[in-house]
Motif scaffolding. Sequence first.
Motif, mmCIF file in Angstrom:
data_model
loop_
_atom_site.group_PDB
_atom_site.id
_atom_site.type_symbol
_atom_site.label_atom_id
_atom_site.label_comp_id
_atom_site.label_asym_id
_atom_site.label_seq_id
_atom_site.Cartn_x
_atom_site.Cartn_y
_atom_site.Cartn_z
ATOM 1 N N GLY A 124 0.815 -1.212 0.000
ATOM 2 C CA GLY A 124 0.000 0.000 0.000
ATOM 3 C C GLY A 124 0.845 1.256 0.000
ATOM 4 N N VAL A 125 1.910 1.261 0.800
ATOM 5 C CA VAL A 125 2.815 2.415 0.856
ATOM 6 C C VAL A 125 3.488 2.620 -0.495
ATOM 7 N N GLY A 126 3.988 1.538 -1.073
ATOM 8 C CA GLY A 126 4.662 1.650 -2.376
ATOM 9 C C GLY A 126 3.742 2.197 -3.452
ATOM 10 N N LEU A 127 2.532 1.658 -3.501
ATOM 11 C CA LEU A 127 1.571 2.127 -4.500
ATOM 12 C C LEU A 127 1.177 3.580 -4.251
ATOM 13 N N ALA A 128 1.026 3.964 -2.989
ATOM 14 C CA ALA A 128 0.650 5.346 -2.668
ATOM 15 C C ALA A 128 1.770 6.320 -3.010
ATOM 16 N N VAL A 129 3.002 5.951 -2.717
ATOM 17 C CA VAL A 129 4.129 6.832 -3.048
ATOM 18 C C VAL A 129 4.232 6.994 -4.558
ATOM 19 N N LEU A 130 4.104 5.898 -5.288
ATOM 20 C CA LEU A 130 4.127 5.967 -6.745
ATOM 21 C C LEU A 130 2.982 6.845 -7.259
#
Length: 189
Positions: A124-130
């Motif tokens: 979730g963090v990775g997708l949100a940062v992207l």
Amino acid sequence: MSAGKGLAYGWLAARRRVREMVLPAVTTGTGAFLVVLVFGMSDGIRAQSASLGHGDEIARAVVLIAVTVLLVGVAEVAVATTRTVAHRTRELGVLAANGVPRAPVVTALLVEPVVAAVLGALAGVGLAVLTGIVLAALGIVATGVSYPGLALGGGIAVVVSIAAALATSIVPTWKAASRPPIRSLASGG
């Protein structure tokens, strides 16, 4: 069995049960995604809500909603843990009957919810940062995206996910590991 062996046993069990961890991980990831984006856009949200005259109240409400969604995801991890414990009753009885102490058994049972929470939160963090970077690069978010806010939101999402997964999973695992072996073996599972 030592704590290290409990972790190893829990890791093997989690690898066998990876399909059961998908829903808790996805739900936790959804919450983490929202938390990170809210923190990444918090400066803009605060500025827009200040123009309405209630800047601090609206900003706090948005963060509260994001954290609530994250905690709903972690609650799914707790439900999955309870299901896992119920399905592994006989296995727990065999371990107890063979003299395996309670602490390594609890450690082994906690591996699965922690892995689901960590994987979900990191995804979730990775997708949100992207998403935040793409939104900022394209100029889609008029108020901008704060990179320090994304980092803060990511840290909060991962820490809260792990802490909440442990907090909500410890009671069912401790109870299951505390049952007399004969009850666990007789009830099956």
